[in-house]
Write a protein that holds these residues in place. Structure first.
Motif, PDB file in Angstrom:
ATOM      1  N   ILE A  68       0.888  -1.164   0.000  1.00 57.75           N
ATOM      2  CA  ILE A  68       0.000   0.000   0.000  1.00 57.75           C
ATOM      3  C   ILE A  68       0.927   1.215   0.000  1.00 57.75           C
ATOM      4  CG2 ILE A  68      -1.867   1.205   1.173  1.00 57.75           C
ATOM      5  CD1 ILE A  68      -2.257  -1.530   2.759  1.00 57.75           C
ATOM      6  N   ILE A  69       0.792   2.048  -1.012  1.00 56.14           N
ATOM      7  CA  ILE A  69       1.662   3.219  -1.138  1.00 56.14           C
ATOM      8  C   ILE A  69       1.348   4.219  -0.032  1.00 56.14           C
ATOM      9  CG2 ILE A  69       2.323   5.155  -2.633  1.00 56.14           C
ATOM     10  CD1 ILE A  69       3.200   2.382  -3.654  1.00 56.14           C
ATOM     11  N   VAL A  70       2.384   4.710   0.611  1.00 52.51           N
ATOM     12  CA  VAL A  70       2.238   5.738   1.643  1.00 52.51           C
ATOM     13  C   VAL A  70       2.446   7.087   0.968  1.00 52.51           C
ATOM     14  CG1 VAL A  70       3.187   6.678   3.780  1.00 52.51           C
ATOM     15  CG2 VAL A  70       3.048   4.196   3.459  1.00 52.51           C
ATOM     16  N   GLY A  71       1.429   7.924   0.997  1.00 52.20           N
ATOM     17  CA  GLY A  71       1.502   9.237   0.360  1.00 52.20           C
ATOM     18  C   GLY A  71       2.337  10.228   1.143  1.00 52.20           C
ATOM     19  N   PRO A  72       2.686  11.348   0.517  1.00 48.59           N
ATOM     20  CA  PRO A  72       3.546  12.350   1.155  1.00 48.59           C
ATOM     21  C   PRO A  72       2.950  12.949   2.423  1.00 48.59           C
ATOM     22  CG  PRO A  72       2.609  13.208  -0.875  1.00 48.59           C
ATOM     23  CD  PRO A  72       2.267  11.754  -0.819  1.00 48.59           C
ATOM     24  N   GLU A  73       1.616  12.973   2.523  1.00 48.31           N
ATOM     25  CA  GLU A  73       0.987  13.552   3.712  1.00 48.31           C
ATOM     26  C   GLU A  73       1.292  12.761   4.979  1.00 48.31           C
ATOM     27  OE1 GLU A  73      -1.876  10.702   1.819  1.00 48.31           O
ATOM     28  OE2 GLU A  73      -0.575  12.287   1.087  1.00 48.31           O
ATOM     29  N   HIS A  74       1.653  11.492   4.837  1.00 50.26           N
ATOM     30  CA  HIS A  74       2.009  10.670   5.995  1.00 50.26           C
ATOM     31  C   HIS A  74       3.516  10.683   6.270  1.00 50.26           C
ATOM     32  CE1 HIS A  74      -2.015   9.172   6.437  1.00 50.26           C
ATOM     33  NE2 HIS A  74      -2.039   8.768   5.173  1.00 50.26           N
ATOM     34  N   VAL A  75       4.294  11.166   5.314  1.00 48.71           N
ATOM     35  CA  VAL A  75       5.749  11.213   5.463  1.00 48.71           C
ATOM     36  C   VAL A  75       6.176  12.564   6.042  1.00 48.71           C
ATOM     37  CG1 VAL A  75       7.964  11.114   4.249  1.00 48.71           C
ATOM     38  CG2 VAL A  75       6.103   9.583   3.581  1.00 48.71           C
ATOM     39  N   ALA A  76       5.665  13.636   5.463  1.00 41.75           N
ATOM     40  CA  ALA A  76       6.017  14.988   5.922  1.00 41.75           C
ATOM     41  C   ALA A  76       4.751  15.844   5.951  1.00 41.75           C
ATOM     42  CB  ALA A  76       7.073  15.609   5.017  1.00 41.75           C
ATOM     43  N   ASN A  77       4.266  16.179   4.778  1.00 42.60           N
ATOM     44  CA  ASN A  77       3.021  16.919   4.599  1.00 42.60           C
ATOM     45  C   ASN A  77       2.569  16.668   3.165  1.00 42.60           C
ATOM     46  OD1 ASN A  77       4.438  18.805   2.895  1.00 42.60           O
ATOM     47  ND2 ASN A  77       5.174  19.825   4.741  1.00 42.60           N
ATOM     48  N   SER A  78       1.643  17.434   2.658  1.00 42.75           N
ATOM     49  CA  SER A  78       1.123  17.157   1.315  1.00 42.75           C
ATOM     50  C   SER A  78       2.095  17.539   0.192  1.00 42.75           C
ATOM     51  CB  SER A  78      -0.216  17.864   1.102  1.00 42.75           C
ATOM     52  OG  SER A  78      -0.040  19.266   1.198  1.00 42.75           O
ATOM     53  N   GLU A  79       3.199  18.153   0.529  1.00 39.14           N
ATOM     54  CA  GLU A  79       4.188  18.554  -0.476  1.00 39.14           C
ATOM     55  C   GLU A  79       5.112  17.381  -0.819  1.00 39.14           C
ATOM     56  OE1 GLU A  79       4.285  21.401  -2.130  1.00 39.14           O
ATOM     57  OE2 GLU A  79       2.534  22.091  -1.020  1.00 39.14           O
ATOM     58  N   VAL A  80       5.082  16.944  -2.059  1.00 32.05           N
ATOM     59  CA  VAL A  80       5.849  15.787  -2.504  1.00 32.05           C
ATOM     60  C   VAL A  80       7.352  15.992  -2.311  1.00 32.05           C
ATOM     61  CG1 VAL A  80       6.409  14.351  -4.503  1.00 32.05           C
ATOM     62  CG2 VAL A  80       4.062  15.123  -4.150  1.00 32.05           C
ATOM     63  N   LEU A  81       7.843  17.170  -2.653  1.00 36.24           N
ATOM     64  CA  LEU A  81       9.288  17.412  -2.541  1.00 36.24           C
ATOM     65  C   LEU A  81       9.762  17.441  -1.084  1.00 36.24           C
ATOM     66  CD1 LEU A  81       9.890  19.995  -5.402  1.00 36.24           C
ATOM     67  CD2 LEU A  81      10.344  17.541  -5.391  1.00 36.24           C
ATOM     68  N   GLN A  82       8.906  17.894  -0.176  1.00 31.87           N
ATOM     69  CA  GLN A  82       9.285  17.870   1.235  1.00 31.87           C
ATOM     70  C   GLN A  82       9.298  16.441   1.764  1.00 31.87           C
ATOM     71  OE1 GLN A  82       7.065  20.747   3.507  1.00 31.87           O
ATOM     72  NE2 GLN A  82       7.596  22.392   2.104  1.00 31.87           N
ATOM     73  N   ALA A  83       8.371  15.626   1.302  1.00 36.65           N
ATOM     74  CA  ALA A  83       8.382  14.206   1.677  1.00 36.65           C
ATOM     75  C   ALA A  83       9.624  13.523   1.119  1.00 36.65           C
ATOM     76  CB  ALA A  83       7.116  13.522   1.172  1.00 36.65           C
ATOM     77  N   ARG A  84       9.974  13.857  -0.103  1.00 38.07           N
ATOM     78  CA  ARG A  84      11.183  13.292  -0.720  1.00 38.07           C
ATOM     79  C   ARG A  84      12.423  13.664   0.094  1.00 38.07           C
ATOM     80  NH1 ARG A  84      14.532  15.564  -5.418  1.00 38.07           N
ATOM     81  NH2 ARG A  84      15.845  13.814  -5.960  1.00 38.07           N
ATOM     82  N   ALA A  85      12.500  14.922   0.517  1.00 40.63           N
ATOM     83  CA  ALA A  85      13.642  15.380   1.313  1.00 40.63           C
ATOM     84  C   ALA A  85      13.676  14.662   2.665  1.00 40.63           C
ATOM     85  CB  ALA A  85      13.578  16.891   1.508  1.00 40.63           C
ATOM     86  N   ALA A  86      12.518  14.472   3.281  1.00 36.49           N
ATOM     87  CA  ALA A  86      12.468  13.773   4.571  1.00 36.49           C
ATOM     88  C   ALA A  86      12.953  12.331   4.414  1.00 36.49           C
ATOM     89  CB  ALA A  86      11.047  13.799   5.130  1.00 36.49           C
ATOM     90  N   LEU A  87      12.549  11.670   3.355  1.00 36.34           N
ATOM     91  CA  LEU A  87      12.989  10.293   3.110  1.00 36.34           C
ATOM     92  C   LEU A  87      14.485  10.239   2.805  1.00 36.34           C
ATOM     93  CD1 LEU A  87       9.896   9.169   1.081  1.00 36.34           C
ATOM     94  CD2 LEU A  87      10.727   8.023   3.142  1.00 36.34           C
ATOM     95  N   SER A  88      14.970  11.196   2.027  1.00 36.47           N
ATOM     96  CA  SER A  88      16.407  11.230   1.691  1.00 36.47           C
ATOM     97  C   SER A  88      17.260  11.434   2.935  1.00 36.47           C
ATOM     98  CB  SER A  88      16.703  12.340   0.680  1.00 36.47           C
ATOM     99  OG  SER A  88      16.102  12.033  -0.554  1.00 36.47           O
ATOM    100  N   ARG A  89      16.799  12.277   3.858  1.00 39.76           N
ATOM    101  CA  ARG A  89      17.526  12.473   5.118  1.00 39.76           C
ATOM    102  C   ARG A  89      17.448  11.212   5.979  1.00 39.76           C
ATOM    103  NH1 ARG A  89      15.121  17.493   4.923  1.00 39.76           N
ATOM    104  NH2 ARG A  89      13.466  16.793   6.312  1.00 39.76           N
ATOM    105  N   ALA A  90      16.278  10.595   6.001  1.00 38.38           N
ATOM    106  CA  ALA A  90      16.064   9.432   6.867  1.00 38.38           C
ATOM    107  C   ALA A  90      16.942   8.247   6.498  1.00 38.38           C
ATOM    108  CB  ALA A  90      14.599   9.020   6.834  1.00 38.38           C
TER     109      ALA A  90
END
Length: 136
Positions: free
Chosen positions: A51-73
């Motif tokens: 089940i794909i986890v969307g950006p709103e569950h990773v950081a917020n609704s911003e895709v690039l901010q979720a990408r940055a959070a995952l890259s740091r993690a």
């Protein structure tokens, strides 16, 4: 004479290019498959369905901010585990994830065209895994 001049680039070394005559080196190389490297979060149910986890569950609704959070993690196991736990807490009240038994932070290397078509997945490395508490 014109035919001789226009076919002259055929005898040139590979890679040589010149205006107005060309050996078209961009077409003389073997095709390279486009590869994409991604970091993403997925939830998995008891049957192994993703089940794909969307950006709103990773950081917020911003895709690039979720990408940055995952890259740091993915830079450290501690950060990956912290983000994984944050995602578990975030999806707890989301009905789309009621079957999810675990969340995974993953780094993947995929053939971009095949992956986007849904044909195949490439190589994946799980960086963190967190149980959700749901029963399989």
């Amino acid at each position: 004479m014109v035919v001789a001049v226009t076919t002259w680039p055929v005898v040139w070394d590979k890679g040589r290019d010149s205006f107005p005559l060309s050996s078209y080196p961009m077409f003389a190389r073997p095709e390279v498959k486009p590869t994409v490297h991604l970091h993403y979060a997925i939830a998995v149910d008891g049957n192994g369905e993703r089940i794909i986890v969307g950006p709103e569950h990773v950081a917020n609704s911003e895709v690039l901010q979720a990408r940055a959070a995952l890259s740091r993690a993915v830079r450290s196991r501690k950060r990956a585990n912290e983000l994984c736990e944050k995602i578990v807490a975030s999806i707890a009240d989301d009905g789309d994830f009621e079957r999810a038994t675990e969340v995974r932070i993953v780094s993947g290397k995929h053939d971009a065209v095949a992956y986007l078509r849904g044909d195949t997945e490439g190589q994946e490395r799980v960086r963190a895994t967190c149980p959700t508490g749901a029963q399989p």
